[in-house]
Design an enzyme around this catalytic site. Structure first.
Site, PDB file in Angstrom:
ATOM      1  N   ASP A 197     -32.262 -96.381 -28.225  1.00 29.71           N
ATOM      2  CA  ASP A 197     -32.448 -97.171 -29.444  1.00 29.71           C
ATOM      3  C   ASP A 197     -33.934 -97.300 -29.767  1.00 29.71           C
ATOM      4  OD1 ASP A 197     -32.363 -98.981 -31.526  1.00 29.71           O
ATOM      5  OD2 ASP A 197     -31.294-100.555 -30.438  1.00 29.71           O
ATOM      6  N   HIS A 235     -25.953-102.592 -37.120  1.00 29.19           N
ATOM      7  CA  HIS A 235     -26.967-102.038 -36.217  1.00 29.19           C
ATOM      8  C   HIS A 235     -26.512-100.636 -35.805  1.00 29.19           C
ATOM      9  CE1 HIS A 235     -30.416-101.916 -33.716  1.00 29.19           C
ATOM     10  NE2 HIS A 235     -29.715-101.717 -32.615  1.00 29.19           N
ATOM     11  N   CYS A 277     -33.068 -99.976 -38.569  1.00 26.80           N
ATOM     12  CA  CYS A 277     -32.380 -99.251 -37.485  1.00 26.80           C
ATOM     13  C   CYS A 277     -31.642 -98.002 -37.955  1.00 26.80           C
ATOM     14  CB  CYS A 277     -31.410-100.178 -36.756  1.00 26.80           C
ATOM     15  SG  CYS A 277     -30.063-100.784 -37.801  1.00 26.80           S
TER      16      CYS A 277
END
Length: 261
Positions: A124, A109, A69
């Site tokens: 995202d 994250h 991520c």
């Protein structure tokens, strides 16, 4: 046009003449999810590098790899900046459904937040097979994409002020917790994400420092590769095959376009 911007467009298959408006972000997110895998090979092989623009270009674009991520959303952040979106990167905590708790690795994250017409949205591309594939408004409204239903609700927690909920297509009957994030704690510099990478690399409860994991969204579902299995989800049906190291290396190339080191 910035070098990264041109290269990123080429990597995901967007024409350099295409003007990226807010309305076209879902196309960008879908193409990114299909072309750039979520994967942890650099972590497993202990060949991570500092999070910089040049290193992200080398890894994700020139070497045709993917990332986790903090890499995937960083390169998307740089692309969004080039397309005048004024994004901010923030950190969140994923929910561990097996342990029924927020991840012990903490705020590892990393996501993008953008503002459009006075409304904030979550953007995202670094959440594996759980990607919304569209901007998700921070006002509780549900968005529907090819990957399911998603919404973001206000929260009051030591972990953050917003929670992403998801109901994945063909997989979830009910809403599931995705992650919690703090919209006020903005990443000021990409170098801050080296701390996130270090935690992922070293933390005993990190999900990503144990064994190889690669996943990519496909037109009908997603594919998942580990060192011992290859799983393909097609319209809600799971097909899982046990594999050996030779097949693993072949599938890296055939399914993900990544050369084994």
């Amino acid at each position: 046009m910035d070098k990264l911007e041109l290269l990123f467009r080429h990597r995901i298959g967007v024409l350099k003449t295409e003007i990226i408006t807010f309305e076209k972000l879902d196309i960008v997110l879908e193409k990114t999810a299909r072309e750039i895998p979520f994967e942890n090979l650099c972590v497993i092989e202990k060949r991570t590098t500092d999070i910089t623009t040049e290193n992200l270009i080398n890894k994700i674009i020139k070497r045709n790899e993917g990332g986790l991520c903090y890499e995937l959303n960083s390169i998307l952040y740089l692309f969004l900046v080039e397309n005048r979106f004024h994004p901010t990167l923030v950190r969140g905590v994923t929910y561990d459904h097996i342990g029924q708790q927020w991840s012990p690795t903490g705020r590892t994250h990393v996501i993008n937040i953008i503002t459009h017409d006075g409304q904030q949205y979550l953007v995202d591309t670094g959440f594996g097979g759980n990607l919304p594939l569209k901007p998700v408004p921070l006002n509780g409204d549900t968005i529907l994409s090819n990957n399911g239903e998603f919404r973001v609700e206000k929260a009051d927690s030591e972990y953050g002020d917003y929670v992403l909920y998801m109901k994945l297509k063909h997989k979830h009957e009910d809403w599931k917790l995705g992650y919690i994030f703090d919209s006020t704690k903005v990443v000021q510099n990409l170098s801050e994400l080296n701390e996130v990478q270090r935690i992922i690399l070293e933390h005993p409860e990190s999900r990503f420092n144990k064994r190889p994991l690669l996943t990519k969204i496909t037109e009908q579902g997603n594919i998942i590769l580990t060192d011992t299995s290859f799983t393909e989800w097609v319209d809600g049906k799971e097909d899982k095959k046990e594999i050996d190291n030779k097949l693993f290396k072949e599938m890296l190339v055939d399914k993900f376009g990544i050369k084994a080191h």
